[in-house]
Design a protein around this motif. Sequence first.
Motif, mmCIF file in Angstrom:
data_model
loop_
_atom_site.group_PDB
_atom_site.id
_atom_site.type_symbol
_atom_site.label_atom_id
_atom_site.label_comp_id
_atom_site.label_asym_id
_atom_site.label_seq_id
_atom_site.Cartn_x
_atom_site.Cartn_y
_atom_site.Cartn_z
ATOM 1 N N ARG A 129 -3.938 8.656 7.013
ATOM 2 C CA ARG A 129 -2.630 8.286 7.541
ATOM 3 C C ARG A 129 -2.072 9.369 8.462
ATOM 4 O O ARG A 129 -1.522 9.061 9.534
ATOM 5 N N SER A 170 -3.481 0.670 -3.196
ATOM 6 C CA SER A 170 -3.368 -0.683 -2.662
ATOM 7 C C SER A 170 -3.195 -1.659 -3.818
ATOM 8 O O SER A 170 -3.946 -1.613 -4.795
ATOM 9 N N ARG A 216 -3.393 2.976 13.012
ATOM 10 C CA ARG A 216 -3.240 2.724 11.587
ATOM 11 C C ARG A 216 -4.473 3.219 10.862
ATOM 12 O O ARG A 216 -5.597 3.146 11.372
ATOM 13 N N ASP A 264 -2.630 -4.841 6.163
ATOM 14 C CA ASP A 264 -1.934 -5.670 7.150
ATOM 15 C C ASP A 264 -2.631 -7.015 7.333
ATOM 16 O O ASP A 264 -1.972 -8.058 7.439
ATOM 17 N N ASP A 307 -4.575 0.865 5.653
ATOM 18 C CA ASP A 307 -3.364 0.173 6.090
ATOM 19 C C ASP A 307 -3.701 -1.031 6.961
ATOM 20 O O ASP A 307 -3.016 -2.065 6.898
ATOM 21 N N SER A 333 0.860 -1.182 0.000
ATOM 22 C CA SER A 333 0.000 0.000 0.000
ATOM 23 C C SER A 333 0.892 1.226 0.000
ATOM 24 O O SER A 333 1.485 1.580 1.027
ATOM 25 N N VAL A 351 -6.426 4.362 -0.728
ATOM 26 C CA VAL A 351 -5.454 4.926 0.217
ATOM 27 C C VAL A 351 -5.799 6.389 0.460
ATOM 28 O O VAL A 351 -6.015 7.158 -0.486
#
Length: 270
Positions: free
Chosen positions: A173, A152, A217, A225, A221, A148, A168
């Motif tokens: 973030r 992604s 996060r 993960d 993200d 990412s 994203v």
Amino acid sequence: MSSESRPEREPEDGHEPTSESGGPASAPGAADGSATEPESAPDQSEDAPEAAQEPAPPVYADHCYRSPGAMAGGVLLLLLACWLAFDALVTGTDRTKLTVLAGLVFGVPLVVAYTLRPAVYANPQRMRVRNPFRTVTVPWGTVESVQSGYSSEVVADGTKYQLWSIPVSLRARKRAARQTERAERDASRGANALARPRGLFGLGGVPGAVEDGSEKRAPSDQAIDELRALAFDNSESPAAQGQVAVRWAYEIAAPVLAGAIALAALLATR
């Protein structure tokens, strides 16, 4: 004549009954000096049911990753298109009605393709990526990386595939990074410290309200993960092997193409 058996006569003097030869009477089958052995019980090992096998692990539904913002936007666009089309079909001329219908055939599948259709389904065997115009089935054994950056992506068998349903957000973030810094700062000040006021007009602070020091996060993200963990845990599983399969969404492409041709013909002959 009675068929009942008569009982043997008990000895009157208390001595054991004797046989005709004068010796003590022996039990049947003991003439050869050995007692008859009882019949052996039938072998129950043959009739016993086989040992119960271990129960199969429960099968859960695929975990689905979608964009709530895209779905909400798609629903709003479809409602707006239906409202405008209804008004044009009721009050417009014949040519206007044909143009509106062609526009709906062209536009509605596009809205559905880019907002409601994208999704990622994941289970212990594979990941199914449903993008606007194609569906890609990726077994975990073929996955090389799930990453990412500005978008992604999953790399399988040397080919990169975009994950449209996991957009994203750089803003998310940054917000997660600020939350992590704030949590670390609050944890360092102690549990009895007064939390810094935050929220609307600075009314969000509560005495002793200290967040845990875990790293925050962004939602995209976190999804990456989880997919990366699934790929790592199941890459060697026999059920997760195979080849990447790509299927084009003809149910989306066909009406879009037909609507585009009809709309272009109507506009060209205007």
